[in-house]
Design an enzyme around this catalytic site. Structure first.
Site, PDB file in Angstrom:
ATOM      1  N   GLU A 139       0.876  -1.165   0.000  1.00 17.74           N
ATOM      2  CA  GLU A 139       0.000   0.000   0.000  1.00 17.74           C
ATOM      3  C   GLU A 139       0.916   1.219   0.000  1.00 17.74           C
ATOM      4  O   GLU A 139       1.678   1.427   0.939  1.00 17.74           O
ATOM      5  CB  GLU A 139      -0.897   0.007   1.229  1.00 17.74           C
ATOM      6  N   GLU A 223      -8.741  10.660   4.850  1.00 15.86           N
ATOM      7  CA  GLU A 223      -8.923   9.841   6.042  1.00 15.86           C
ATOM      8  C   GLU A 223      -9.165  10.760   7.239  1.00 15.86           C
ATOM      9  O   GLU A 223      -8.219  11.356   7.763  1.00 15.86           O
ATOM     10  CB  GLU A 223      -7.682   8.987   6.325  1.00 15.86           C
TER      11      GLU A 223
END
Length: 241
Positions: A139, A223
């Site tokens: 990621e 986020e």
């Protein structure tokens, strides 16, 4: 009078196009992208979130995300994002170019606020794989903004590295069955225009990532941890070739 009429028409067209999603895992097609709410960590907090698609064309998309979250200040509550439906399926070694642009701002934000604005790029051994799945090997996050003292997964391993014309601190750590590499900008970048190939070249040369890894997904979003904000993206695009 003509300008007033044109302005009114523009507002009507924008209103007619705008589509809002508010469910925990709602998604919406947006040209060559998909806009998703992805409230995967919502149970760690109390709050709400909605995302609105404001425009989309062949390769450019615009959207807003409005969120309010409280409790558990170190827990991510969601990752509202757009995912490209076309920029995927190529091995890192075979990427010639990966241009991206992202123009965004906070129309409103609380003080304090804990949140990031970031790319989430997923790679794996297989050509096809869903983000955050058993097929994920890496990621790769690119933080254009990180407010409130939040930190990525793992620990900082490189300080002040220059990639794609910007300076980053690099973090690395494990998450489930994949490794996370997070490039955290030293300053907030609201107008980002780079070639992601520069990041791929760096992680292959300096971080031991195999050039045979496939790009499985490229996402861009926010986020939130705690606070409240209205994040506005006026133009975003990404492609691979």
């Amino acid at each position: 009078m003509q300008l007033t009429v044109l302005s009114a028409i523009s507002l009507l067209v924008a209103s007619a196009f705008a589509q809002t999603i508010s469910g925990q895992f709602d998604c919406l097609p947006a040209g060559s992208y998909t806009l998703c709410q992805n409230l995967w960590g919502a149970t760690a907090g109390v709050g709400s979130q909605s995302s609105t698609l404001t425009s989309s064309s062949a390769n450019t998309v615009a959207w807003t995300t409005n969120w309010t979250w409280a409790n558990n200040q170190n827990s991510v509550k969601s990752y509202a994002n757009v995912e490209s439906t076309t920029a995927k399926g190529i091995q890192l070694a075979n990427i010639q170019t990966a241009p991206t642009t992202w123009t965004w701002n906070y129309a409103t934000q609380s003080n304090p606020i804990r949140a990031d604005v970031s790319y989430d790029i997923w790679t794996g051994v297989q050509q096809v794989g869903q983000p955050a799945s058993t097929n994920s090997s890496y990621e790769i996050m690119i933080w254009l903004s990180g407010l409130g003292g939040i930190q990525p997964v793992g620990s900082q391993i490189v300080t002040g590295v220059n990639v794609a014309g910007h300076t980053w601190n690099l973090w690395k750590g494990p998450n489930t069955n994949w490794q996370v590499l997070s490039f955290v900008s030293l300053t907030e970048i609201n107008d980002f225009n780079v070639d992601l190939k520069d990041f791929f070249t760096y992680i292959v040369a300096s971080q031991g990532v195999a050039s045979t890894q496939y790009v499985q997904s490229i996402q861009a979003g926010t986020e939130p941890f705690t606070g409240a904000a209205n994040l506005v993206t006026t133009a975003y695009s990404v492609s691979l070739s």
